[in-house]
Design a protein around this motif. Structure first.
Motif, PDB file in Angstrom:
ATOM      1  N   MET A   1       0.867  -1.176   0.000  1.00 25.22           N
ATOM      2  CA  MET A   1       0.000   0.000   0.000  1.00 25.22           C
ATOM      3  C   MET A   1       0.904   1.225   0.000  1.00 25.22           C
ATOM      4  SD  MET A   1      -3.218   0.911   0.052  1.00 25.22           S
ATOM      5  CE  MET A   1      -4.026  -0.565   0.636  1.00 25.22           C
ATOM      6  N   ILE A   2       0.658   2.140  -0.929  1.00 24.55           N
ATOM      7  CA  ILE A   2       1.453   3.360  -1.038  1.00 24.55           C
ATOM      8  C   ILE A   2       0.599   4.515  -0.543  1.00 24.55           C
ATOM      9  CG2 ILE A   2       2.723   4.879  -2.594  1.00 24.55           C
ATOM     10  CD1 ILE A   2       2.976   2.411  -4.463  1.00 24.55           C
ATOM     11  N   LEU A   3       1.095   5.231   0.456  1.00 22.80           N
ATOM     12  CA  LEU A   3       0.396   6.382   1.015  1.00 22.80           C
ATOM     13  C   LEU A   3       1.003   7.650   0.437  1.00 22.80           C
ATOM     14  CD1 LEU A   3      -1.597   7.646   3.049  1.00 22.80           C
ATOM     15  CD2 LEU A   3       0.245   7.561   4.726  1.00 22.80           C
ATOM     16  N   LEU A   4       0.144   8.454  -0.196  1.00 25.99           N
ATOM     17  CA  LEU A   4       0.574   9.707  -0.814  1.00 25.99           C
ATOM     18  C   LEU A   4       0.060  10.883   0.002  1.00 25.99           C
ATOM     19  CD1 LEU A   4      -0.327   8.784  -4.501  1.00 25.99           C
ATOM     20  CD2 LEU A   4       1.904   8.626  -3.413  1.00 25.99           C
ATOM     21  N   THR A   5       0.513  12.071  -0.348  1.00 28.68           N
ATOM     22  CA  THR A   5       0.028  13.273   0.320  1.00 28.68           C
ATOM     23  C   THR A   5      -1.468  13.419   0.107  1.00 28.68           C
ATOM     24  OG1 THR A   5       0.580  14.574  -1.631  1.00 28.68           O
ATOM     25  CG2 THR A   5       2.223  14.501   0.133  1.00 28.68           C
ATOM     26  N   HIS A   6      -2.106  14.167   0.963  1.00 25.00           N
ATOM     27  CA  HIS A   6      -3.551  14.425   0.938  1.00 25.00           C
ATOM     28  C   HIS A   6      -4.371  13.161   1.217  1.00 25.00           C
ATOM     29  CE1 HIS A   6      -2.680  18.428  -0.478  1.00 25.00           C
ATOM     30  NE2 HIS A   6      -1.966  17.923  -1.460  1.00 25.00           N
ATOM     31  N   GLY A   7      -3.770  12.139   1.827  1.00 25.57           N
ATOM     32  CA  GLY A   7      -4.498  10.951   2.227  1.00 25.57           C
ATOM     33  C   GLY A   7      -4.818   9.974   1.116  1.00 25.57           C
ATOM     34  N   VAL A   8      -4.216  10.122  -0.044  1.00 26.94           N
ATOM     35  CA  VAL A   8      -4.456   9.224  -1.164  1.00 26.94           C
ATOM     36  C   VAL A   8      -3.660   7.937  -0.945  1.00 26.94           C
ATOM     37  CG1 VAL A   8      -4.223   8.927  -3.655  1.00 26.94           C
ATOM     38  CG2 VAL A   8      -4.825  11.153  -2.717  1.00 26.94           C
TER      39      VAL A   8
END
Length: 79
Positions: free
Chosen positions: A33-40
């Protein structure tokens, strides 16, 4: 041009900006699972080690390009 990192997902491919990646969480041996900025979040269908290795390679290339640019700005050109 902004470089994108290609990540394989269950439904195809996702293209993400490396500077927006906050974390890579290994959930199963062949998935992460890749967590990006802004909760994506992106569910990748590939091992976390592969994604992290590509992120690190991209970061090294960016640092080298910046170093070359800084050296040229200061008059230091590699021989």
């Amino acid at each position: 041009m902004i470089p994108f990192l290609v990540v394989k997902t269950r439904s195809g491919f996702s293209y993400i900006r490396p500077d927006h990646v906050l974390a890579v969480n290994s959930s199963e041996p062949g998935e992460c699972m890749i967590l990006l900025t802004h909760g994506v979040t992106i569910a990748a269908a590939e091992p976390a080690e592969d994604v992290v290795a590509r992120l690190e390679a991209e970061a090294r290339e960016a640092e080298e390009a910046l170093q070359i640019k800084e050296n040229r700005n200061h008059g230091h050109v590699p021989r």
